[in-house]
Write a protein that holds these residues in place. Sequence first.
Motif, short mmCIF file in Angstrom:
data_model
loop_
_atom_site.label_atom_id
_atom_site.label_comp_id
_atom_site.label_asym_id
_atom_site.label_seq_id
_atom_site.Cartn_x
_atom_site.Cartn_y
_atom_site.Cartn_z
N GLN A 145 0.74 -1.09 0.13
CA GLN A 145 0.09 -0.12 -0.14
C GLN A 145 0.82 1.21 0.07
O GLN A 145 0.53 2.14 -0.69
N TYR A 146 1.95 1.09 0.83
CA TYR A 146 3.03 2.40 0.83
C TYR A 146 3.37 2.48 -0.54
O TYR A 146 3.24 3.69 -1.15
N THR A 179 1.89 1.58 -3.47
CA THR A 179 1.05 2.24 -4.29
C THR A 179 0.72 3.65 -4.18
O THR A 179 0.55 4.37 -5.17
N ASN A 180 0.71 4.20 -3.10
CA ASN A 180 0.27 5.60 -2.68
C ASN A 180 1.65 6.60 -3.20
O ASN A 180 1.38 7.51 -3.78
N LEU A 207 1.04 6.78 -6.91
CA LEU A 207 -0.30 7.47 -7.21
C LEU A 207 -0.35 9.13 -6.87
O LEU A 207 -0.54 9.90 -7.92
N LEU A 208 0.80 9.28 -5.93
CA LEU A 208 1.24 10.80 -5.65
C LEU A 208 1.97 11.22 -6.96
O LEU A 208 1.63 12.25 -7.51
N ALA A 224 -0.38 11.64 -9.71
CA ALA A 224 -1.34 13.07 -9.56
C ALA A 224 -0.64 14.17 -9.95
O ALA A 224 -0.91 15.16 -10.78
N MET A 225 0.86 14.36 -9.58
CA MET A 225 1.48 15.40 -9.97
C MET A 225 1.53 15.63 -11.45
O MET A 225 1.53 16.64 -12.10
N LEU A 246 -0.39 14.43 -13.74
CA LEU A 246 -1.68 15.04 -14.29
C LEU A 246 -1.83 16.48 -14.07
O LEU A 246 -2.46 17.21 -14.94
N ALA A 247 -1.25 16.96 -12.92
CA ALA A 247 -1.40 18.18 -12.55
C ALA A 247 -0.65 19.12 -13.60
O ALA A 247 -0.94 20.33 -13.85
#
Lengths: 593, 593
Positions: free
Chosen positions: B54-55, B57-58, B61-62, B65-66, B68-69
């Motif tokens: 999970q670590y 994956t996050n 994803l962060l 997200a960057m 995409l931003a």
Amino acid sequence: MVEHSGLDSQCLNKYCHSSSSSSSSEHDKKMFAKLKLSLSGDYPRKNGEILSGQYGTNLLLLGVAMMLAIQGDPSVREEHLLAFVTSLMILQLIWMLWYMLVRDRQKNTRTEKDVHATTCWIRGGLTLLAVLSLIMDAFRIGYYIGYQSCVSAVLGVYPVIHATHTITQVHFLWFHIKDVIQSFETFERFGVIHAVFTNLLLWCNGVMSEAEHFLNNHKSRLFALGYENLTISKVHSEPDCNCTTSTCSLFSRSLFYLYPFNVEYHIFVSAMLFVMWKNIGRTIDLSSNRKRLATKIQGLHVGPILGLLALAGTIGVMVVYITNIEESFQTHNSAISMFYIYGIAMLASMCSAGSLGLLIYRVDHMPPDTSKNPSRQLDTELLCGSSIGSWLMSWCSIVAVVGANSNPPFRWTNLIYSLLVVLEKYTQNLFIVESLYRQQEDGEREDPELPAAPEIFSVTSSLAPPYNGIINQAYETPDRICVSLENEEEESRQVYRCPRKPSEVSLPVRNKVKQPLNIKRKVLKNIAVFLIMSNISLWILPAFGCRPQYDNGLEQETFGYSTWTTILNFAIPLNLFYRIHSVASLFEVFRRV
Amino acid sequence: MVEHSGLDSQCLNKYCHSSSSSSSSEHDKKMFAKLKLSLSGDYPRKNGEILSGQYGTNLLLLGVAMMLAIQGDPSVREEHLLAFVTSLMILQLIWMLWYMLVRDRQKNTRTEKDVHATTCWIRGGLTLLAVLSLIMDAFRIGYYIGYQSCVSAVLGVYPVIHATHTITQVHFLWFHIKDVIQSFETFERFGVIHAVFTNLLLWCNGVMSEAEHFLNNHKSRLFALGYENLTISKVHSEPDCNCTTSTCSLFSRSLFYLYPFNVEYHIFVSAMLFVMWKNIGRTIDLSSNRKRLATKIQGLHVGPILGLLALAGTIGVMVVYITNIEESFQTHNSAISMFYIYGIAMLASMCSAGSLGLLIYRVDHMPPDTSKNPSRQLDTELLCGSSIGSWLMSWCSIVAVVGANSNPPFRWTNLIYSLLVVLEKYTQNLFIVESLYRQQEDGEREDPELPAAPEIFSVTSSLAPPYNGIINQAYETPDRICVSLENEEEESRQVYRCPRKPSEVSLPVRNKVKQPLNIKRKVLKNIAVFLIMSNISLWILPAFGCRPQYDNGLEQETFGYSTWTTILNFAIPLNLFYRIHSVASLFEVFRRV
């Protein structure tokens, strides 16, 4: 993809094929060797898995391609997609009827069952969802009758077939979903995977319609506020003629309140069918197949009370949010702020509950349950997999908040909310997975001295093993494979009773910790109940229209309208599935602890 | 996600933990029972997997997200993303150095190795890709020096750290990737998963830059043709000042020819590290760990010749395509037609080759290889998973062709091409998976009488098993776990030789089919070589600019510009990975058949 079901599952399988070809007159050694050589050829199995899996994937992708085309091109219309889906449903119907007929004829031969595949209450819940889906079909038929003169006949045929499909499928779920198929394997594999992907496609279709509905609502709201001038999507626009009955608009409005249930129904069914697909050709280990879980409800106070509070609060917040969000700019912003503050309170308490559960597990050491259970494994994978949607959404929000130029009142509450969403799923997943993989503590649990999967060795060695599972029986006395279910069960129960004598070392350990365990179990049960109700709350909010991600404008400003909408269309359905799925898993946890 | 590695891997693990706490003075029975009770608690293992997974994956994803931003918002810039990625690389560097130091100190203790984890030629290939990545870093540094005065320092730091990271990582791959970690498990799990997701993020970053470059090229081409007036993305635009050296534009142009290699390097490394992560705490079954594959090249004529033809044809087609696609409307269309016709010929022959291979397997029955092998399982999953990208693209093309209003000359060739893409991946996946899961036919293959995973029974029973794998040795004589590698290997080789006497039944069967097998194997080897070269060809085309999906306009008309671009940005990187990955898998097939 499939390796883990390989080793122990081939054994019985191999045996079954060979029982017809090898005569019992040959002496033992030769027969066994032949068995192994000629029929360890379970590679039609591996092939069958890849063949059928790829078939299903392509079915889904074709459907998705059509859905995407509907959005952009006037020459591909919704009718085409519905016709495609309808034909898939008819194919599935034919297969299910064929399967049920065949099983009905073979009533007296024993079919193995995977007890873990599903539980009564999951099937009950699904039946409820199916009933709501049937109401939806009725509404659709009513809508079609109203507009009969100007819409395609497919819109009338689809709900009729869908209703038939739903009824047959629920029947199938009740009586056949636990079957472990051992004959016609490759053909059955195609049938089951077809059913899996038909349901997935129906899920995708539902999700798409729902997303579009929300998007159109959002656009018309923006339009009313004078923000932007976006074109409303054409898919669910009204037909060209007038409705001949008075109830058309009622039907079309009610449909969207039923969508969330229909969507969850299809994804759940496809997960259950997927477990059935994984079980094809598998050998069930009877030792782990014999657990009975009793739902005890003593000492349940704090969890249910807090859970009910959360539910009540949620419904209040939902009503306030939906009424206020379409008002003036000020009210709009305060509704969003309220949502975030409420969410922070909810998530913080869920985090604490999950962490408390994990702490209890750290204190109370318990051996892991390593028995084979494809259903549980799928649960774990789906839980972690579906978290990705909302994690992506949260990280995007975090990036947007940190990088934002504007400074709305809910900026920093949004940040805390998003961080808590990540943290809450993190702890909840850990809690659920650890709960599912711990050995149970009640009297019914297997003796820790028993190996979890004895059949692997027992088939490959010529030693008579002390635990006489189903495979060994078959191995030693081939003719007994067709004994009736009752005999077999009694026999193996008897056999399993023999080695279950308390060992000298393990008993004192368990007795010593008996007293504090009960308090711990009560706390764990309360945690599970609270988490169940909180997850239902967090499902209700987005399912019935509270989606501040559309309304707050922060992320849209950072990512642009189309990117952010795409992210939401991907993430929100996954998040909804996550919530419902975690409710199911937590109920399982509740029964286990 | 993790169940399949559960059963047999906990055994040694359990043992290891307990050796410190239990004294050897207690008598055997009690010790074994304690072992089982207190240390079957491998649930830190399950927990560690979920925690670290999970670590990771996050983290990814962060990063996503960057990314995409960056596309949408001027306040989030590429520097921010690069700073984030750089810090992740530094963290990974520290961990790798720590790991190598610790291993270096423990030189005299034996580390288990998973022979399946990677092969020499894969590491060799990766080293080559790494060298190309280093050249890319050098170009980046040169570019930074040229524009030093007006760009962020991050653009200079990033390539330096990336180069260090690459060198250290290649060293790590050569000397440690096969390690099966048995100590500090949870910490190591975090370290390895951090490395996996750092590489995945670097892959995503490369893919994004590449996609943007192609998109910008495509837009400027459309702009030049007077089609549309689209804004060129800002990310890779030139800086505001003049270059102080004369080589800046050379550097920035060359970068994009090196991207494909850099991208493949990172995804491959992350797959290998993922296998290492799965192996943590696992127990290696020595029996299946002892295969030597010799690459024999007799009788190889047809495959290589056809393959070289395909490669030569590909390069010709690529040159013609790239030069003609920017010309007039007529030439543009004929270039696309040529591409499709060439593709149809290639795919049809690849389909036939794959089908021929499958037919040979149908005729030549061979038992499946059910030994445990996380690396092979991951290969299968990645192969089927990465097919999804190009299947989605193909189905979209098919829907677009069928529903199109315009009628360009390549309309129906596009349809056939897309159908063949689906079919070719379908048969190729089947062929590869079946090849990898068949038992090998040379003398070195294990005796079929030997069980695939004897340790499961041997640990749970108190019988002395005839096959003395590493676990049993440890179990019986705890002090011997620290014997040197050589001793252990010799010992187990000796032990394994004992039961390997030819069985009376299996030998005649194998002798009977010996002669025709050799011809079959030659054919299979030729098929594998041809498929390898064809897959390289089909990798080269999109990697270096032949992407008719952008140029033909059919799909864009049906799906709209933004939807179709999103689909391509998802599908093309997956397809590129599929091609390279299938080359690696086919090479493995080539060595096995």
